[in-house]
Design a protein around this motif. Structure first.
Motif, PDB file in Angstrom:
ATOM      1  N   LEU A   1       4.639   9.738  -3.883  1.00 43.57           N
ATOM      2  CA  LEU A   1       5.944  10.291  -3.544  1.00 43.57           C
ATOM      3  C   LEU A   1       6.729  10.642  -4.797  1.00 43.57           C
ATOM      4  N   GLN A   2       6.600   9.802  -5.826  1.00 44.60           N
ATOM      5  CA  GLN A   2       7.349  10.046  -7.054  1.00 44.60           C
ATOM      6  C   GLN A   2       6.883  11.342  -7.723  1.00 44.60           C
ATOM      7  N   SER A   3       5.609  11.594  -7.772  1.00 44.00           N
ATOM      8  CA  SER A   3       5.112  12.814  -8.395  1.00 44.00           C
ATOM      9  C   SER A   3       5.476  14.040  -7.563  1.00 44.00           C
ATOM     10  N   MET A   4       5.567  13.887  -6.252  1.00 42.66           N
ATOM     11  CA  MET A   4       5.945  15.012  -5.410  1.00 42.66           C
ATOM     12  C   MET A   4       7.411  15.374  -5.606  1.00 42.66           C
ATOM     13  N   THR A   5       8.270  14.379  -5.812  1.00 46.97           N
ATOM     14  CA  THR A   5       9.683  14.690  -6.024  1.00 46.97           C
ATOM     15  C   THR A   5       9.889  15.289  -7.404  1.00 46.97           C
ATOM     16  N   ARG A   6       9.089  14.919  -8.383  1.00 43.44           N
ATOM     17  CA  ARG A   6       9.200  15.517  -9.709  1.00 43.44           C
ATOM     18  C   ARG A   6       8.810  16.985  -9.674  1.00 43.44           C
TER      19      ARG A   6
ATOM     20  N   TYR B   1       0.799  -1.219   0.000  1.00 43.37           N
ATOM     21  CA  TYR B   1       0.000   0.000   0.000  1.00 43.37           C
ATOM     22  C   TYR B   1       0.831   1.268   0.000  1.00 43.37           C
ATOM     23  N   ALA B   2       2.058   1.216   0.480  1.00 45.83           N
ATOM     24  CA  ALA B   2       2.880   2.420   0.589  1.00 45.83           C
ATOM     25  C   ALA B   2       3.964   2.466  -0.475  1.00 45.83           C
ATOM     26  N   HIS B   3       3.683   1.911  -1.621  1.00 45.53           N
ATOM     27  CA  HIS B   3       4.638   1.974  -2.716  1.00 45.53           C
ATOM     28  C   HIS B   3       4.761   3.416  -3.179  1.00 45.53           C
ATOM     29  N   LYS B   4       5.958   3.814  -3.565  1.00 43.21           N
ATOM     30  CA  LYS B   4       6.170   5.226  -3.873  1.00 43.21           C
ATOM     31  C   LYS B   4       5.348   5.706  -5.069  1.00 43.21           C
ATOM     32  N   GLU B   5       5.047   4.839  -6.021  1.00 41.44           N
ATOM     33  CA  GLU B   5       4.235   5.264  -7.153  1.00 41.44           C
ATOM     34  C   GLU B   5       2.762   5.361  -6.773  1.00 41.44           C
ATOM     35  N   ILE B   6       2.323   4.512  -5.876  1.00 35.93           N
ATOM     36  CA  ILE B   6       0.935   4.558  -5.430  1.00 35.93           C
ATOM     37  C   ILE B   6       0.738   5.703  -4.444  1.00 35.93           C
TER      38      ILE B   6
END
Length: 99
Positions: free
Chosen positions: A89-94, A81-86
């Motif tokens: 987190l990935q969109s926030m770092t972009r 459930y806490a995968h970075k793409e789900i």
């Protein structure tokens, strides 16, 4: 003391439900396989359905116990459930300009 017992009871129930959820996946998959076999034969064969479901149950129990002993059920669910793409987190770092 009563609060700790209640929390331990609730935690046990949650762990049981998560274990059953892990075990039910292969049962459902083998149930679909059994229905496909019955569809190909144009008749319902109870022995095929029962054998596929029992094989799925054994596979589900083995899978749930493997996950419980190797990773822990809560940790396994947390990783799912806490995968970075789900998690976003990935969109926030972009957005911040970091890759």
């Amino acid at each position: 003391m009563g609060e700790r017992m209640f929390l331990a009871f609730v935690a046990g129930i949650v762990m049981l439900f998560k274990w059953v959820a892990l075990a039910i996946g292969p049962v459902l998959a083998m149930g679909i396989v059994a229905l496909m076999i019955s569809d190909f034969q144009d008749k319902i064969v109870p022995s095929v359905i029962i054998s596929c479901l029992s094989l799925g149950l054994v596979m589900g129990i083995v899978l749930a116990e493997y996950v419980r002993r190797r990773f822990g059920i809560i940790k396994f669910d947390g990783k799912l459930y806490a995968h970075k793409e789900i998690d976003g987190l990935q969109s926030m770092t972009r957005k911040a300009g970091e890759y």
